[in-house]
Design a protein around this motif. Structure first.
Motif, PDB file in Angstrom:
ATOM      1  N   ARG A 264      -7.250  -1.046 -18.561  1.00  0.00           N
ATOM      2  CA  ARG A 264      -6.853  -0.549 -17.245  1.00  0.00           C
ATOM      3  C   ARG A 264      -5.437   0.020 -17.273  1.00  0.00           C
ATOM      4  N   LEU A 265      -4.553  -0.657 -17.977  1.00  0.00           N
ATOM      5  CA  LEU A 265      -3.174  -0.175 -18.067  1.00  0.00           C
ATOM      6  C   LEU A 265      -3.091   1.125 -18.872  1.00  0.00           C
ATOM      7  N   ALA A 266      -3.893   1.220 -19.938  1.00  0.00           N
ATOM      8  CA  ALA A 266      -3.880   2.445 -20.740  1.00  0.00           C
ATOM      9  C   ALA A 266      -4.375   3.632 -19.925  1.00  0.00           C
ATOM     10  N   ALA A 311      -0.903   2.087  -7.144  1.00  0.00           N
ATOM     11  CA  ALA A 311      -0.576   1.044  -6.174  1.00  0.00           C
ATOM     12  C   ALA A 311      -1.703   0.026  -6.060  1.00  0.00           C
ATOM     13  N   GLU A 312      -2.934   0.507  -6.056  1.00  0.00           N
ATOM     14  CA  GLU A 312      -4.072  -0.409  -5.962  1.00  0.00           C
ATOM     15  C   GLU A 312      -4.162  -1.299  -7.201  1.00  0.00           C
ATOM     16  N   GLU A 313      -3.957  -0.718  -8.375  1.00  0.00           N
ATOM     17  CA  GLU A 313      -3.992  -1.510  -9.601  1.00  0.00           C
ATOM     18  C   GLU A 313      -2.857  -2.536  -9.614  1.00  0.00           C
ATOM     19  N   ALA A 314      -1.670  -2.118  -9.204  1.00  0.00           N
ATOM     20  CA  ALA A 314      -0.539  -3.046  -9.178  1.00  0.00           C
ATOM     21  C   ALA A 314      -0.815  -4.209  -8.239  1.00  0.00           C
ATOM     22  N   LEU A 315      -1.361  -3.910  -7.080  1.00  0.00           N
ATOM     23  CA  LEU A 315      -1.659  -4.962  -6.109  1.00  0.00           C
ATOM     24  C   LEU A 315      -2.646  -5.966  -6.684  1.00  0.00           C
ATOM     25  N   GLN A 316      -3.699  -5.481  -7.324  1.00  0.00           N
ATOM     26  CA  GLN A 316      -4.713  -6.372  -7.890  1.00  0.00           C
ATOM     27  C   GLN A 316      -4.192  -7.146  -9.094  1.00  0.00           C
ATOM     28  N   GLY A 319      -2.104 -10.224  -8.812  1.00  0.00           N
ATOM     29  CA  GLY A 319      -2.773 -11.432  -8.346  1.00  0.00           C
ATOM     30  C   GLY A 319      -2.312 -11.854  -6.966  1.00  0.00           C
ATOM     31  N   GLY A 320      -2.219 -13.156  -6.746  1.00  0.00           N
ATOM     32  CA  GLY A 320      -1.884 -13.681  -5.417  1.00  0.00           C
ATOM     33  C   GLY A 320      -0.532 -13.223  -4.914  1.00  0.00           C
ATOM     34  N   ILE A 321       0.479 -13.153  -5.802  1.00  0.00           N
ATOM     35  CA  ILE A 321       1.816 -12.757  -5.363  1.00  0.00           C
ATOM     36  C   ILE A 321       1.822 -11.333  -4.839  1.00  0.00           C
ATOM     37  N   GLY A 322       0.956 -10.464  -5.392  1.00  0.00           N
ATOM     38  CA  GLY A 322       0.903  -9.077  -4.940  1.00  0.00           C
ATOM     39  C   GLY A 322       0.393  -8.924  -3.532  1.00  0.00           C
ATOM     40  N   VAL A 329       5.175  -4.671  -3.496  1.00  0.00           N
ATOM     41  CA  VAL A 329       4.068  -3.780  -3.840  1.00  0.00           C
ATOM     42  C   VAL A 329       3.438  -3.149  -2.611  1.00  0.00           C
ATOM     43  N   HIS A 330       3.362  -3.905  -1.511  1.00  0.00           N
ATOM     44  CA  HIS A 330       2.712  -3.336  -0.319  1.00  0.00           C
ATOM     45  C   HIS A 330       3.485  -2.143   0.235  1.00  0.00           C
ATOM     46  N   LEU A 331       4.805  -2.117   0.051  1.00  0.00           N
ATOM     47  CA  LEU A 331       5.585  -0.958   0.500  1.00  0.00           C
ATOM     48  C   LEU A 331       5.198   0.284  -0.301  1.00  0.00           C
ATOM     49  N   TYR A 332       4.978   0.109  -1.588  1.00  0.00           N
ATOM     50  CA  TYR A 332       4.586   1.224  -2.457  1.00  0.00           C
ATOM     51  C   TYR A 332       3.168   1.691  -2.129  1.00  0.00           C
ATOM     52  N   LEU A 333       2.276   0.750  -1.845  1.00  0.00           N
ATOM     53  CA  LEU A 333       0.911   1.125  -1.479  1.00  0.00           C
ATOM     54  C   LEU A 333       0.910   1.931  -0.184  1.00  0.00           C
ATOM     55  N   LYS A 334       1.682   1.494   0.794  1.00  0.00           N
ATOM     56  CA  LYS A 334       1.725   2.195   2.083  1.00  0.00           C
ATOM     57  C   LYS A 334       2.382   3.562   1.944  1.00  0.00           C
ATOM     58  N   ARG A 335       3.434   3.652   1.143  1.00  0.00           N
ATOM     59  CA  ARG A 335       4.059   4.965   0.917  1.00  0.00           C
ATOM     60  C   ARG A 335       3.073   5.882   0.186  1.00  0.00           C
ATOM     61  N   ALA A 336       2.369   5.351  -0.811  1.00  0.00           N
ATOM     62  CA  ALA A 336       1.417   6.168  -1.557  1.00  0.00           C
ATOM     63  C   ALA A 336       0.291   6.665  -0.652  1.00  0.00           C
TER      64      ALA A 336
END
Length: 362
Positions: A264-266, A311-316, A319-322, A329-336
């Motif tokens: 997934r990262l690659a 952003a979606e991958e980072a959030l998932q 894990g729980g902290i995301g 991370v949620h700020l980046y998801l909302k900006r994206a």
């Protein structure tokens, strides 16, 4: 016919130095905790940071000629700044004022206002909805008896503007002091770039020029350079996710060592690398004027998907902290997500690209 030079996709030494200076400033004055705190306030704009960027570093005038107090730089340098601002989801009106409004004023030849922007004494905002694409329909207010009447919605950063550039139904673009308008903040998904409703009830305005060429130029530059902001978002998300997975352990081994996560990262790394090429090509095209419309359309057709996916991958993968409000991370998801419809959706840019290269759908 001589061949056009290849776009320069690598940063020059001067651009690398600019990137380092902006990143150092943001590291010291735009930490995630501070952005989170501001996002919960009545006005999330970071005015001290804006003053440091615009006045102390002179970055508000990058596109403004030296004769008017600006830096006389190109869109390439602006792209470097926006990439770093995207990495920090910095709540400053750089894209809207130093790029979009500046391009509109350059098209109109409004030297007095350009000098004010270069001196960082004024923030100007084009009073056009953030969703409007280059070449799209631009709503205008009514002009009667020399005054402006009407309402415009979804205007980004209007709450911090000193001057509003307002399109009117007579085809003109007018400069209106924000004090003569009613600006009401609207609910916005992106907590770091608020949008607002601008209401005019007999507001005086100075005609700057014709709306169509000025707004088209402004939105094209905004769309093309927005890709650099989206690149910064995606690059930060990838970097932070890799760092977290290298530290987080399960079954006594780093989570990042699991094969499925490596894949997934690659994949995400390849997408970000492609976005970097598209974004820098758009900035180079805006700077040189070579195939600009095509380069901007290609960048925006690609950028939204990559930034949102990162952003979606980072959030998932966090894990729980995301999933918590405390993690940025949620700020980046909302900006994206907000950026994915800013200055036209990816679909709108694909349609524009199809027209430009004569590959319309059957």
């Amino acid at each position: 016919m001589s061949a056009q030079p290849e776009p320069a996709l690598l940063l020059s030494e001067e651009e690398e130095a600019l990137r380092a200076a902006v990143r150092d400033l943001l590291t010291d004055h735009c930490d995630p905790a501070g952005v989170l705190t501001r996002s919960e306030s009545a006005d999330p704009h970071d005015v001290p940071l804006w003053k440091s960027l615009a006045h102390a570093m002179g970055l508000a005038g990058l596109l403004i000629p030296e004769a008017l107090g600006g830096q006389g730089a190109t869109h390439r340098e602006v792209a470097v700044v926006l990439e770093e601002l995207g990495r920090a989801v910095a709540p400053v009106p750089y894209l809207t004022s130093a790029v979009v409004a500046t391009e509109a004023l350059l098209a109109c030849g409004a030297e007095d206002l350009l000098a004010e922007l270069a001196a960082a004494t004024t923030v100007a905002v084009l009073a056009v909805g953030l969703h409007v694409a280059p070449g799209g329909a631009v709503p205008g207010v009514r002009r009667e008896n020399g005054a402006l009447h009407g309402e415009l919605t979804g205007v980004a950063d209007a709450t911090v503007a000193d001057v509003l550039l307002v399109p009117a139904d007579d085809g003109g673009l007018y400069a209106v002091r924000a004090a003569d308008a009613t600006v009401t903040r609207q609910t916005s998904l992106d907590l770091t770039r608020p949008v607002a409703r601008v209401s005019l009830d007999g507001a005086p305005g100075r005609r700057l020029g014709d709306t169509e060429p000025a707004v088209r130029r402004a939105l094209r530059a905004g769309a093309g350079l927005l890709a650099s902001e989206q690149l910064g978002l995606a690059d930060w998300l990838l970097t932070e996710t890799v760092r977290y997975l290298a530290e987080r352990k399960q079954f006594n081994r780093p989570v990042g060592g699991f094969q499925a996560l490596k894949h997934r990262l690659a994949r995400l790394w390849l997408e970000v690398a492609g976005l970097r090429a598209a974004a820098r090509n758009a900035a180079d095209a805006l700077a040189t004027g070579a195939d600009t419309d095509v380069a901007v359309a290609v960048a925006q057709a690609h950028a939204a998907r990559v930034a949102v996916h990162a952003a979606e991958e980072a959030l998932q993968l966090h894990g729980g902290i995301g999933m918590t409000w405390e993690h940025p991370v949620h700020l980046y998801l909302k900006r994206a997500k907000a950026d994915s419809i800013a200055y036209g959706t990816a679909g709108a840019h694909r349609e524009a690209l199809a027209e430009l290269v004569d590959l319309r759908a059957p």
